[in-house]
Design a protein around this motif. Structure first.
Motif, PDB file in Angstrom:
ATOM      1  N   THR A 120       0.864  -1.175   0.000  1.00 11.18           N
ATOM      2  CA  THR A 120       0.000   0.000   0.000  1.00 11.18           C
ATOM      3  C   THR A 120       0.901   1.226   0.000  1.00 11.18           C
ATOM      4  OG1 THR A 120      -1.907   1.055   1.054  1.00 11.18           O
ATOM      5  CG2 THR A 120      -0.248   0.089   2.518  1.00 11.18           C
ATOM      6  N   ASP A 121       0.376   2.376   0.391  1.00 17.11           N
ATOM      7  CA  ASP A 121       1.152   3.617   0.313  1.00 17.11           C
ATOM      8  C   ASP A 121       1.321   4.244   1.693  1.00 17.11           C
ATOM      9  OD1 ASP A 121      -1.504   4.209   0.590  1.00 17.11           O
ATOM     10  OD2 ASP A 121      -1.557   5.771  -0.948  1.00 17.11           O
ATOM     11  N   LEU A 122       1.968   3.525   2.602  1.00 18.79           N
ATOM     12  CA  LEU A 122       2.183   4.028   3.959  1.00 18.79           C
ATOM     13  C   LEU A 122       3.230   5.135   4.006  1.00 18.79           C
ATOM     14  CD1 LEU A 122       2.224   0.624   5.904  1.00 18.79           C
ATOM     15  CD2 LEU A 122       0.339   2.252   5.745  1.00 18.79           C
ATOM     16  N   GLU A 123       4.231   5.039   3.153  1.00 14.56           N
ATOM     17  CA  GLU A 123       5.346   5.986   3.190  1.00 14.56           C
ATOM     18  C   GLU A 123       5.000   7.316   2.534  1.00 14.56           C
ATOM     19  OE1 GLU A 123       8.004   5.360   4.879  1.00 14.56           O
ATOM     20  OE2 GLU A 123       7.526   3.267   5.326  1.00 14.56           O
ATOM     21  N   GLN A 124       4.349   7.248   1.374  1.00 13.79           N
ATOM     22  CA  GLN A 124       4.039   8.466   0.616  1.00 13.79           C
ATOM     23  C   GLN A 124       2.710   8.270  -0.095  1.00 13.79           C
ATOM     24  OE1 GLN A 124       7.333   9.838  -1.754  1.00 13.79           O
ATOM     25  NE2 GLN A 124       6.040  11.174  -3.011  1.00 13.79           N
ATOM     26  N   PRO A 125       1.758   9.159   0.083  1.00 13.70           N
ATOM     27  CA  PRO A 125       0.432   8.993  -0.515  1.00 13.70           C
ATOM     28  C   PRO A 125       0.498   8.776  -2.027  1.00 13.70           C
ATOM     29  CG  PRO A 125       0.429  10.814   1.046  1.00 13.70           C
ATOM     30  CD  PRO A 125       1.855  10.394   0.881  1.00 13.70           C
ATOM     31  N   ASN A 126      -0.292   7.789  -2.492  1.00 13.74           N
ATOM     32  CA  ASN A 126      -0.459   7.508  -3.916  1.00 13.74           C
ATOM     33  C   ASN A 126       0.816   6.971  -4.574  1.00 13.74           C
ATOM     34  OD1 ASN A 126      -2.363   7.331  -5.982  1.00 13.74           O
ATOM     35  ND2 ASN A 126      -1.596   9.199  -6.963  1.00 13.74           N
ATOM     36  N   LYS A 127       1.782   6.577  -3.768  1.00 13.33           N
ATOM     37  CA  LYS A 127       2.996   5.950  -4.311  1.00 13.33           C
ATOM     38  C   LYS A 127       3.226   4.643  -3.551  1.00 13.33           C
ATOM     39  CE  LYS A 127       7.943   6.549  -5.092  1.00 13.33           C
ATOM     40  NZ  LYS A 127       9.132   7.419  -4.894  1.00 13.33           N
ATOM     41  N   ALA A 155     -16.684 -10.011   1.594  1.00 14.26           N
ATOM     42  CA  ALA A 155     -17.673  -9.790   2.654  1.00 14.26           C
ATOM     43  C   ALA A 155     -17.130  -8.934   3.787  1.00 14.26           C
ATOM     44  CB  ALA A 155     -18.149 -11.133   3.201  1.00 14.26           C
ATOM     45  N   ALA A 156     -15.791  -8.890   3.927  1.00 14.15           N
ATOM     46  CA  ALA A 156     -15.206  -8.183   5.073  1.00 14.15           C
ATOM     47  C   ALA A 156     -14.435  -6.932   4.682  1.00 14.15           C
ATOM     48  CB  ALA A 156     -14.268  -9.134   5.831  1.00 14.15           C
ATOM     49  N   PHE A 157     -14.245  -6.703   3.387  1.00 13.26           N
ATOM     50  CA  PHE A 157     -13.360  -5.638   2.937  1.00 13.26           C
ATOM     51  C   PHE A 157     -13.800  -4.267   3.448  1.00 13.26           C
ATOM     52  CE2 PHE A 157     -11.695  -2.416   0.092  1.00 13.26           C
ATOM     53  CZ  PHE A 157     -10.382  -2.827  -0.083  1.00 13.26           C
ATOM     54  N   ASP A 158     -12.884  -3.650   4.177  1.00 15.38           N
ATOM     55  CA  ASP A 158     -13.114  -2.289   4.666  1.00 15.38           C
ATOM     56  C   ASP A 158     -11.773  -1.558   4.599  1.00 15.38           C
ATOM     57  OD1 ASP A 158     -14.923  -0.293   6.250  1.00 15.38           O
ATOM     58  OD2 ASP A 158     -13.037  -0.394   7.370  1.00 15.38           O
ATOM     59  N   LEU A 159     -11.703  -0.560   3.752  1.00 17.46           N
ATOM     60  CA  LEU A 159     -10.446   0.129   3.482  1.00 17.46           C
ATOM     61  C   LEU A 159      -9.800   0.658   4.758  1.00 17.46           C
ATOM     62  CD1 LEU A 159      -8.411   1.310   1.449  1.00 17.46           C
ATOM     63  CD2 LEU A 159      -9.890   3.334   1.294  1.00 17.46           C
ATOM     64  N   GLU A 160     -10.559   1.343   5.581  1.00 12.66           N
ATOM     65  CA  GLU A 160      -9.988   1.966   6.774  1.00 12.66           C
ATOM     66  C   GLU A 160      -9.478   0.930   7.779  1.00 12.66           C
ATOM     67  OE1 GLU A 160      -9.263   5.092   7.002  1.00 12.66           O
ATOM     68  OE2 GLU A 160     -10.131   5.333   5.009  1.00 12.66           O
ATOM     69  N   THR A 161     -10.209  -0.174   7.907  1.00 11.88           N
ATOM     70  CA  THR A 161      -9.786  -1.231   8.835  1.00 11.88           C
ATOM     71  C   THR A 161      -8.435  -1.795   8.437  1.00 11.88           C
ATOM     72  OG1 THR A 161     -12.077  -1.835   9.341  1.00 11.88           O
ATOM     73  CG2 THR A 161     -10.381  -3.482   9.780  1.00 11.88           C
ATOM     74  N   ILE A 162      -8.264  -2.069   7.143  1.00  8.19           N
ATOM     75  CA  ILE A 162      -7.006  -2.645   6.671  1.00  8.19           C
ATOM     76  C   ILE A 162      -5.871  -1.643   6.820  1.00  8.19           C
ATOM     77  CG2 ILE A 162      -5.801  -3.704   4.726  1.00  8.19           C
ATOM     78  CD1 ILE A 162      -8.510  -4.557   3.625  1.00  8.19           C
ATOM     79  N   LEU A 163      -6.117  -0.397   6.450  1.00  8.52           N
ATOM     80  CA  LEU A 163      -5.068   0.618   6.533  1.00  8.52           C
ATOM     81  C   LEU A 163      -4.653   0.870   7.983  1.00  8.52           C
ATOM     82  CD1 LEU A 163      -6.215   3.235   3.853  1.00  8.52           C
ATOM     83  CD2 LEU A 163      -4.312   1.628   3.705  1.00  8.52           C
ATOM     84  N   THR A 164      -5.616   0.738   8.906  1.00  4.97           N
ATOM     85  CA  THR A 164      -5.306   0.955  10.315  1.00  4.97           C
ATOM     86  C   THR A 164      -4.292  -0.060  10.820  1.00  4.97           C
ATOM     87  OG1 THR A 164      -7.489   1.915  10.739  1.00  4.97           O
ATOM     88  CG2 THR A 164      -6.283   1.052  12.641  1.00  4.97           C
ATOM     89  N   THR A 165      -4.435  -1.306  10.378  1.00  6.81           N
ATOM     90  CA  THR A 165      -3.531  -2.370  10.839  1.00  6.81           C
ATOM     91  C   THR A 165      -2.307  -2.548   9.951  1.00  6.81           C
ATOM     92  OG1 THR A 165      -4.805  -4.031   9.601  1.00  6.81           O
ATOM     93  CG2 THR A 165      -5.423  -3.645  11.901  1.00  6.81           C
ATOM     94  N   ALA A 166      -2.325  -1.976   8.748  1.00  4.16           N
ATOM     95  CA  ALA A 166      -1.223  -2.189   7.809  1.00  4.16           C
ATOM     96  C   ALA A 166       0.103  -1.673   8.354  1.00  4.16           C
ATOM     97  CB  ALA A 166      -1.537  -1.512   6.474  1.00  4.16           C
ATOM     98  N   ASN A 167       0.072  -0.495   8.957  1.00  5.54           N
ATOM     99  CA  ASN A 167       1.301   0.089   9.480  1.00  5.54           C
ATOM    100  C   ASN A 167       1.882  -0.772  10.596  1.00  5.54           C
ATOM    101  OD1 ASN A 167       2.935   2.490   8.959  1.00  5.54           O
ATOM    102  ND2 ASN A 167       2.571   2.975  11.107  1.00  5.54           N
TER     103      ASN A 167
END
Length: 368
Positions: A120-127, A155-167
């Motif tokens: 994903t793009d944790l370091e720099q947005p959209n990259k 059935a479970a996909f939620d963008l914010e949930t995944i991004l919260t735990t990705a870091n």
């Protein structure tokens, strides 16, 4: 069928057919599309899973990414595929990088059908980051890996949930990698750190460095072995203990377990693979006997899985001492052992029928 059971079936099929899958197209059809299907996406609906999604990227025209999973007509996950067992270095993710930049997708997956690396793009947005925040191996996964993968299911996909735990996942993985490196080969800085209080005013000479490097590595090994044996002892206890119980009751039980436990040979260390294999065997025979009757007894040459902790009732043997070559010992009606090779502990499920048959041979007719 549970999500994890579907993954195990796919893993078993891949383990049996991977040697004949030689091309990228075959990898997509036999390995990658089935996993996308398990995640709940219809691979035959181009409005949900679009193969070879085309877009113009800068001066490059007609760029394609192998698969794009869509939601409300917009890409949410991009897949870049390589042939089975192919190189997954970041140098082979060029198209995924470019597509990530020009679409609204927040997740990119680089895979060879066996390993799936999620970016994903944790370091720099959209990259897209150069390092994945999560990695899933279809032939070697644990329950916590399944829980993370399940977050990408339809059935479970939620963008914010995944991004919260990705870091957190990304840094947890990095720390685990570093700790593993230190366990095998402690760095001088790490040895200096852990020995500083012990040495006091003594100078950290090359001789002391070499001495404490060996001590540090040995301490890691012993600590890991003790932790595994503690977990194993807990798994073998007749009943689990509620955290709400008063401390004296817990202390009393611990004392009883310690008194009943046989002395442990310091040369015998129960590995994580052996512990995983033991729980797989328990799962296989769960419908035949209570799992507390299935006991592991570790030795230097193999781990015996026994019924009622009886050497005369072997269910199977885990011959995992050579981690590069895992083997499983199976018993027939004459108690003759046949040894088979495994790619990972999860392959034990392929021999469920033989394992159940061995256990049934020790049961009264009415019980079996």
């Amino acid at each position: 069928m549970d999500f994890i059971d579907q993954l195990r079936i796919l893993a078993s099929r891949i383990a049996n057919t991977r040697s004949v899958i030689q091309t990228e197209e075959a990898t997509k059809n036999a390995m990658i599309m089935p996993l996308i299907q398990i995640l709940g996406y219809n691979v035959f609906d181009p409005l949900e899973v679009t193969p070879e999604l085309v877009a113009d990227v800068g001066t490059k025209k007609g760029e394609k990414v192998d698969y794009a999973i869509l939601k409300d007509g917009k890409p949410i996950i991009l897949f870049e595929c390589k042939k089975a067992g192919g190189d997954l270095s970041i140098n082979h993710a060029g198209q995924l990088f470019r597509y990530f930049h020009v679409t609204e997708a927040r997740f990119g997956v680089l895979t060879n059908g066996l390993v799936y690396r999620f970016f994903t793009d944790l370091e720099q947005p959209n990259k897209m980051d150069e390092k994945p925040f999560f990695e899933f191996n279809i032939l070697d996964f644990k329950e916590r890996d399944v829980e993370e993968l399940k977050k990408f299911a339809k059935a479970a996909f939620d963008l914010e949930t995944i991004l919260t735990t990705a870091n957190e996942l990304k840094y947890t993985r990095a720390i685990q990698t570093r700790l593993n490196e230190w366990m095998v080969s402690p760095s001088e800085d790490f040895v200096r750190l852990v020995s500083s209080e012990l040495l006091g005013s003594k100078r950290f000479t090359p001789a002391i460095r070499d001495q404490f490097t060996l001590i540090t590595r040995r301490a890691f090994e012993q600590l890991l072995g003790e932790k595994i044996n503690e977990r194993l002892k807990g798994a073998m206890a007749p009943e689990s203990i509620s955290l709400q119980e008063p401390a004296p009751a817990i202390q009393q039980l611990k004392a009883e377990l310690d008194a009943a436990a046989p002395s442990v040979d310091p040369q015998i260390v129960t590995s994580s693979e052996e512990l995983e294999g033991f729980h797989i065997v328990r799962a296989i025979v769960r419908g035949l006997v209570p799992t507390k009757r299935v006991v592991m007894r570790d030795a230097q040459s193999y781990c015996a899985i026994l019924l009622d902790d009886n050497n005369r009732k072997p269910i199977c043997r885990l011959r995992f001492n050579n981690r590069e070559k895992l083997r499983l010992g199976l018993f027939n009606e004459k108690k003759d052992e046949e040894v088979v090779s495994l790619e990972s502990p999860d392959d034990i499920y392929n021999f469920a029928a033989q394992i159940q048959s061995a256990l049934k041979s020790y049961l009264p007719q009415a019980e079996g």
